[in-house]
Write an enzyme that holds these catalytic residues in place. Structure first.
Site: not given
Ligand code: GDP
Ligand code: IMO
Ligand code: MG
Length: 437
Positions: A13, A16, A18, A39-41, A128, A142, A223, A304, A332
């Site tokens: 999180d 990535k 962005k 993942a949640g991007h 998750t 396998r 991740q 988080r 920020d």
């Molecule tokens: P990822 O999993 O690495 O792609 O990250 P996530 O999307 O799960 O979490 C990052 C969060 O921070 C999202 O809600 C983005 O919209 C937000 N975000 C990304 N860059 C910035 C930043 O520079 N400032 C702020 N305030 N939010 C950001």
């Molecule tokens: P992105 O790509 C943050 C964490 C889970 C748990 C551990 C194992 O958005 O950064 P899993 O479901 O993978 O077996 O869970 O990994 N986890 C993440 N934490 N961002 C993620 O993805 C994650 N994907 C898994 O919370 O602790």
């Molecule tokens: Mg994420």
């Protein structure tokens, strides 16, 4: 032309999504190489928010081919839902390629992820619950089903019947759950197959020939380093290899196919789920970070855990991934603090550790050594170049560079695509992969 890998430095999180989206403007292929819909991007473009779980981030650009590589685990239902919801918003997903070698997340994987976590009780990982671990376990054993099996109903049925017998015994006898019905799964998955068939292909030679013909290819990590199965805080990790080396395995390219490796790190640190977190902030500071940073999971909505920038972990990640540069996001959010803490070392039983400790016992029990740095209180969300940043913010970024021995190439100051500051010499020129060197 060698490719570019983009990896998380911390526990996920980092933003990535962005950064990948920003760089995809100048990229022909974006390839996911591991993980699944754990993942949640998040991407914010013109005020519109997109949360991508499986579809690679490049999908938002018409010129870019999004590829789900062999190392990814795929829940076909989730993938189709995500494709539908993108289409409903006017995004063309017809270019999406899905590796026939990617493994399928099956209904018993979801069920097992849930019941195993329940059985672990207070020792649970806090997964998750998307079936990620059980699917990778079957891949290693396998007995996994792959996307290409969807194209051959006979093979799909034969493989399913072997594995389902064992899974049903386990679900019923060990966990007291109802067995799953083979026919029901077959009907459901063969429906998915019909819709996914046009996208399923051998993606490996496609990526290789793109690289050979000078196209730009970006490998999008999900991740992050500290969640890496082999190099993270085991067992509190995910079941794949998010590090840059994982891109070779999970996409089917060689180490010399990747020349630029960008590490994404928040200006502070977060973690979702259980496990050690040495630089975790006290509850008052953590709450400020949660609220100012909107620190709720994109996938599960969980709050988080928040802490300060961990330079020991970041240095470890810089070496492990051979980072060429760092992108610092969410700077920020730190405008809230007059003084900012940075974890520069760990201490355990009177000994100071500036490098990652040799075993998990130390990592679990160590205390952080914090350095306090003066902050700034100006709103920096409208900064677009280094001179727009207050001196305190620039000093903070310089300190991170110094502690990690890695140059910072961009600083992100808000969720929007445009809220980015090209930083230092590396990023001179246009924002994007065009600035690659
Ligand atoms: P990822 O999993 O690495 O792609 O990250 P996530 O999307 O799960 O979490 C990052 C969060 O921070 C999202 O809600 C983005 O919209 C937000 N975000 C990304 N860059 C910035 C930043 O520079 N400032 C702020 N305030 N939010 C950001
Ligand atoms: P992105 O790509 C943050 C964490 C889970 C748990 C551990 C194992 O958005 O950064 P899993 O479901 O993978 O077996 O869970 O990994 N986890 C993440 N934490 N961002 C993620 O993805 C994650 N994907 C898994 O919370 O602790
Ligand atoms: Mg994420």
């Amino acid at each position: 032309m060698p490719g570019l890998a983009l990896v998380g430095v911390q526990w996920g999180d980092e933003g990535k999504g962005k950064v990948t989206d920003l760089l995809a403007e100048h990229t022909d292929f974006v390839v996911r190489y591991q993980g699944g819909n754990n993942a949640g991007h998040t991407i914010v473009v013109g005020g519109e928010r997109y949360a991508l779980h499986l579809v690679p981030t490049g999908v938002l650009y018409d010129h870019c081919t999004p590829v789900i590589g062999p190392g990814v685990v795929v829940n076909p239902e989730v993938l189709l839902e995500e494709m539908d919801s993108l289409e409903a918003r006017g995004i063309d997903v017809s270019r999406l390629l899905l590796s026939g070698n990617s493994h399928l997340i099956m209904p018993y994987h979801l069920e097992l992820d849930r019941v195993v976590e329940r059985r672990l009780g207070k020792n649970r990982l806090g997964t998750t619950k998307r079936g990620i671990g059980p699917t990778y376990a079957d891949k290693a054993a396998r007995i996994g089903l792959r996307a290409q099996d969807l194209l051959d109903p006979k093979i799909f049925s034969a493989k399913l019947s072997v594995v389902l017998k064992e899974k049903n015994l386990m679900l019923a006898r060990v966990y007291g759950r109802l067995p799953l019905d083979q026919k029901e799964i077959e009907v459901q998955y063969l429906e998915y197959a019909e819709r996914l068939a046009p996208h399923i292909t051998d993606t490996t030679p496609i990526i290789q020939s793109a690289l050979d013909s000078g196209k730009s290819v970006m490998f999008e990590g999900a991740q992050a380093t500290m969640l890496d199965l082999d190099h993270g805080t085991y067992p509190f990790v995910t079941s794949s290899n998010p590090i840059a080396g994982g891109a070779c395995v999970g996409a089917g390219v060689g180490p010399r196919d990747i020349s630029r490796i960008i590490g994404i790190s928040k200006a502070y640190c977060t973690r979702v789920g259980s496990g050690p977190f040495p630089s975790e902030a006290d509850p008052i500071d953590a709450d400020v970070l949660v609220e100012a940073g909107g620190e709720y999971g994109t996938t599960t909505g969980r709050k988080r855990r928040c802490g300060w920038f961990d330079a020991v972990a970041a240095r470890y990640a810089a070496r492990l991934n051979t980072l060429s540069e760092l992108v610092i996001t969410k700077l920020d959010v730190l405008s809230q603090f007059e003084r900012i803490k940075v974890c520069v070392a760990y201490e355990f039983e009177g000994r100071r550790y500036e490098d990652f400790p040799p075993n998990q016992t130390i990592f679990n029990k160590c205390t952080p050594v914090f350095e306090e740095i003066p902050g700034w209180t100006e709103d920096i969300t409208n900064a677009r170049s280094v001179v727009d940043l207050p001196a305190g913010a620039r000093d903070y970024v310089s300190r991170i560079e110094e502690l990690c021995g890695t140059p910072v190439s961009y600083v992100s100051v808000g969720p929007g695509r445009e809220q980015m500051v090209a930083y230092g010499e590396r990023s001179a020129g246009p924002v994007g992969a065009g600035a690659a060197r």
